[in-house]
Design an enzyme around this catalytic site. Sequence first.
Site, PDB file in Angstrom:
ATOM      1  N   LYS A  13       1.029  -1.218   0.195  1.00  0.00           N
ATOM      2  CA  LYS A  13      -0.116   0.162  -0.280  1.00  0.00           C
ATOM      3  C   LYS A  13       0.988   1.335  -0.109  1.00  0.00           C
ATOM      4  CE  LYS A  13      -1.895  -1.537   4.099  1.00  0.00           C
ATOM      5  NZ  LYS A  13      -1.428  -2.258   4.256  1.00  0.00           N
ATOM      6  N   ARG A  88      -9.064  -0.652   9.535  1.00  0.00           N
ATOM      7  CA  ARG A  88      -8.638  -1.425   9.838  1.00  0.00           C
ATOM      8  C   ARG A  88      -9.934  -2.477  10.866  1.00  0.00           C
ATOM      9  NH1 ARG A  88      -3.057  -0.001   9.431  1.00  0.00           N
ATOM     10  NH2 ARG A  88      -1.539  -2.383   9.335  1.00  0.00           N
ATOM     11  N   ARG A 127      11.511  -5.575   4.363  1.00  0.00           N
ATOM     12  CA  ARG A 127      11.297  -4.066   4.104  1.00  0.00           C
ATOM     13  C   ARG A 127      12.152  -3.619   4.862  1.00  0.00           C
ATOM     14  NH1 ARG A 127       5.664  -2.243   5.320  1.00  0.00           N
ATOM     15  NH2 ARG A 127       5.764  -3.221   7.093  1.00  0.00           N
ATOM     16  N   ARG A 160      11.831  -1.172  10.927  1.00  0.00           N
ATOM     17  CA  ARG A 160      11.084  -0.849  11.846  1.00  0.00           C
ATOM     18  C   ARG A 160      10.467  -2.121  12.907  1.00  0.00           C
ATOM     19  NH1 ARG A 160       5.654  -0.029   8.564  1.00  0.00           N
ATOM     20  NH2 ARG A 160       4.574  -0.926   9.817  1.00  0.00           N
ATOM     21  N   ARG A 171       0.272  -9.157  13.299  1.00  0.00           N
ATOM     22  CA  ARG A 171      -0.706  -8.614  12.652  1.00  0.00           C
ATOM     23  C   ARG A 171      -1.338  -9.037  11.713  1.00  0.00           C
ATOM     24  NH1 ARG A 171       4.382  -5.756  11.239  1.00  0.00           N
ATOM     25  NH2 ARG A 171       3.503  -4.694  10.264  1.00  0.00           N
TER      26      ARG A 171
HETATM   27  P1  ADP Z   1       1.969  -1.812   3.143  1.00  0.00           P
HETATM   28  O1  ADP Z   1       2.251  -0.437   2.972  1.00  0.00           O
HETATM   29  O2  ADP Z   1       1.258  -2.206   2.472  1.00  0.00           O
HETATM   30  O3  ADP Z   1       2.767  -2.537   4.561  1.00  0.00           O
HETATM   31  P2  ADP Z   1       5.112  -1.292   1.712  1.00  0.00           P
HETATM   32  O4  ADP Z   1       4.547  -0.976   0.631  1.00  0.00           O
HETATM   33  O5  ADP Z   1       5.533  -0.698   2.385  1.00  0.00           O
HETATM   34  O6  ADP Z   1       3.590  -2.231   2.676  1.00  0.00           O
HETATM   35  O7  ADP Z   1       5.247  -3.139   1.440  1.00  0.00           O
HETATM   36  C1  ADP Z   1       6.382  -3.996   2.062  1.00  0.00           C
HETATM   37  C2  ADP Z   1       7.312  -4.621   1.211  1.00  0.00           C
HETATM   38  O8  ADP Z   1       6.983  -4.840   0.037  1.00  0.00           O
HETATM   39  C3  ADP Z   1       8.591  -3.014   0.680  1.00  0.00           C
HETATM   40  O9  ADP Z   1       9.822  -3.766   1.544  1.00  0.00           O
HETATM   41  C4  ADP Z   1       8.177  -3.060  -0.473  1.00  0.00           C
HETATM   42  O10 ADP Z   1       9.120  -1.981  -0.425  1.00  0.00           O
HETATM   43  C5  ADP Z   1       7.713  -4.394  -0.531  1.00  0.00           C
HETATM   44  N1  ADP Z   1       6.697  -4.460  -2.057  1.00  0.00           N
HETATM   45  C6  ADP Z   1       6.050  -3.478  -2.244  1.00  0.00           C
HETATM   46  N2  ADP Z   1       4.912  -3.926  -3.233  1.00  0.00           N
HETATM   47  C7  ADP Z   1       5.874  -4.695  -4.242  1.00  0.00           C
HETATM   48  C8  ADP Z   1       5.586  -5.634  -4.764  1.00  0.00           C
HETATM   49  N3  ADP Z   1       4.337  -5.662  -5.791  1.00  0.00           N
HETATM   50  N4  ADP Z   1       6.845  -6.674  -5.173  1.00  0.00           N
HETATM   51  C9  ADP Z   1       7.283  -6.923  -4.029  1.00  0.00           C
HETATM   52  N5  ADP Z   1       7.735  -6.238  -3.565  1.00  0.00           N
HETATM   53  C10 ADP Z   1       7.123  -5.826  -3.323  1.00  0.00           C
HETATM   54  P1  AMP Z   2       1.093   0.410   9.692  1.00  0.00           P
HETATM   55  O1  AMP Z   2       2.031   0.757   8.808  1.00  0.00           O
HETATM   56  O2  AMP Z   2      -0.270   0.393   8.455  1.00  0.00           O
HETATM   57  O3  AMP Z   2       1.909  -1.086   9.243  1.00  0.00           O
HETATM   58  O4  AMP Z   2       0.738  -0.026  10.956  1.00  0.00           O
HETATM   59  C1  AMP Z   2       1.889  -0.237  11.819  1.00  0.00           C
HETATM   60  C2  AMP Z   2       0.700  -0.715  13.394  1.00  0.00           C
HETATM   61  O5  AMP Z   2       0.454   0.378  13.350  1.00  0.00           O
HETATM   62  C3  AMP Z   2      -0.335  -1.939  13.586  1.00  0.00           C
HETATM   63  O6  AMP Z   2      -0.091  -3.091  13.003  1.00  0.00           O
HETATM   64  C4  AMP Z   2      -1.008  -1.516  14.544  1.00  0.00           C
HETATM   65  O7  AMP Z   2      -0.129  -1.785  15.839  1.00  0.00           O
HETATM   66  C5  AMP Z   2      -1.139   0.801  14.124  1.00  0.00           C
HETATM   67  N1  AMP Z   2      -2.202   1.018  13.478  1.00  0.00           N
HETATM   68  C6  AMP Z   2      -1.637   1.787  12.254  1.00  0.00           C
HETATM   69  N2  AMP Z   2      -3.174   1.578  11.190  1.00  0.00           N
HETATM   70  C7  AMP Z   2      -4.257   1.431  12.330  1.00  0.00           C
HETATM   71  C8  AMP Z   2      -5.542   1.277  12.650  1.00  0.00           C
HETATM   72  N3  AMP Z   2      -5.892   2.007  11.369  1.00  0.00           N
HETATM   73  N4  AMP Z   2      -6.397   0.478  13.333  1.00  0.00           N
HETATM   74  C9  AMP Z   2      -5.663   0.013  14.114  1.00  0.00           C
HETATM   75  N5  AMP Z   2      -4.334  -0.081  14.634  1.00  0.00           N
HETATM   76  C10 AMP Z   2      -3.200   1.072  13.856  1.00  0.00           C
END
Ligand code: ADP
Ligand code: AMP
Length: 212
Positions: A13, A88, A127, A160, A171
């Site tokens: 995302k 969520r 990541r 992270r 998660r």
């Molecule tokens: P989210 O915001 O949904 O938690 P991220 O955008 O941070 O996910 O992506 C999670 C990990 O996967 C990151 O390390 C990113 O670089 C990688 N990633 C994102 N899109 C793809 C894809 N289409 N193919 C492979 N790896 C990806």
């Molecule tokens: P994210 O950066 O989206 O992966 O979120 C990291 C963490 O933040 C999650 O595992 C939750 O603990 C918290 N969090 C982020 N967004 C939400 C949400 N909309 N509702 C509840 N917890 C959240």
Amino acid sequence: MNLMLFGAPGAGKGTQAKFLIEKYGIPQISTGDILRAAIADNTDMGMEAKKFMDEGKLVPDSTIIGIIKDRLAEDDCKKGFILDGFPRTLAQAQALDKLMADMEILLDKVISLDVPDELIVGRITGRRVCSKCGASFHVEFNPSKEENVCDYCGGELIIRKDDNAETVKSRLEAYHAQTAPLIDFYTDMGVFVELDGTKDVSEVTKDMIAAL
Ligand code: ADP
Ligand code: AMP
């Protein structure tokens, strides 16, 4: 354009949000980023949220809904926004619905990135995120041009705290139990589009732009 990016943690995302920001000139609203900024600032809200985040659990709805209410009221959201990682839970989705109705705006599309759990673990453990702008990279699948340096702002890339194999399990459990049911909510609203999130980053971007 009022958009939502939907999907499991690590589905891509944040990565795709960057392209939408550039294409449409609208802000990304990531509740995860807002919470991490509150932790970095040592606020009471940040300290409270940290306990849940470190365990891979969802932060309570009341906190999250308060964050979104304040954020959507800011001027830069007038042209539109990209919700990332919110809502969520059903309570959050209902609160958003009411908030948007009060603001007399509509949700244009929910873009869902479908990625199976088996792939999520590798994505999250590899990541790397920018400590300054939050941009997301992957050591193997989406590396930065220069090691540990953000392509967008030159900030340092870090791991992270919650990006470890143990937390990923909780998660994903939270996602399946509390977030995945929203698929029906947004399908019924007629705005839900599901994309194959396992394709390469650029392929997913193409599919997303086509869907919009
Ligand atoms: P989210 O915001 O949904 O938690 P991220 O955008 O941070 O996910 O992506 C999670 C990990 O996967 C990151 O390390 C990113 O670089 C990688 N990633 C994102 N899109 C793809 C894809 N289409 N193919 C492979 N790896 C990806
Ligand atoms: P994210 O950066 O989206 O992966 O979120 C990291 C963490 O933040 C999650 O595992 C939750 O603990 C918290 N969090 C982020 N967004 C939400 C949400 N909309 N509702 C509840 N917890 C959240």
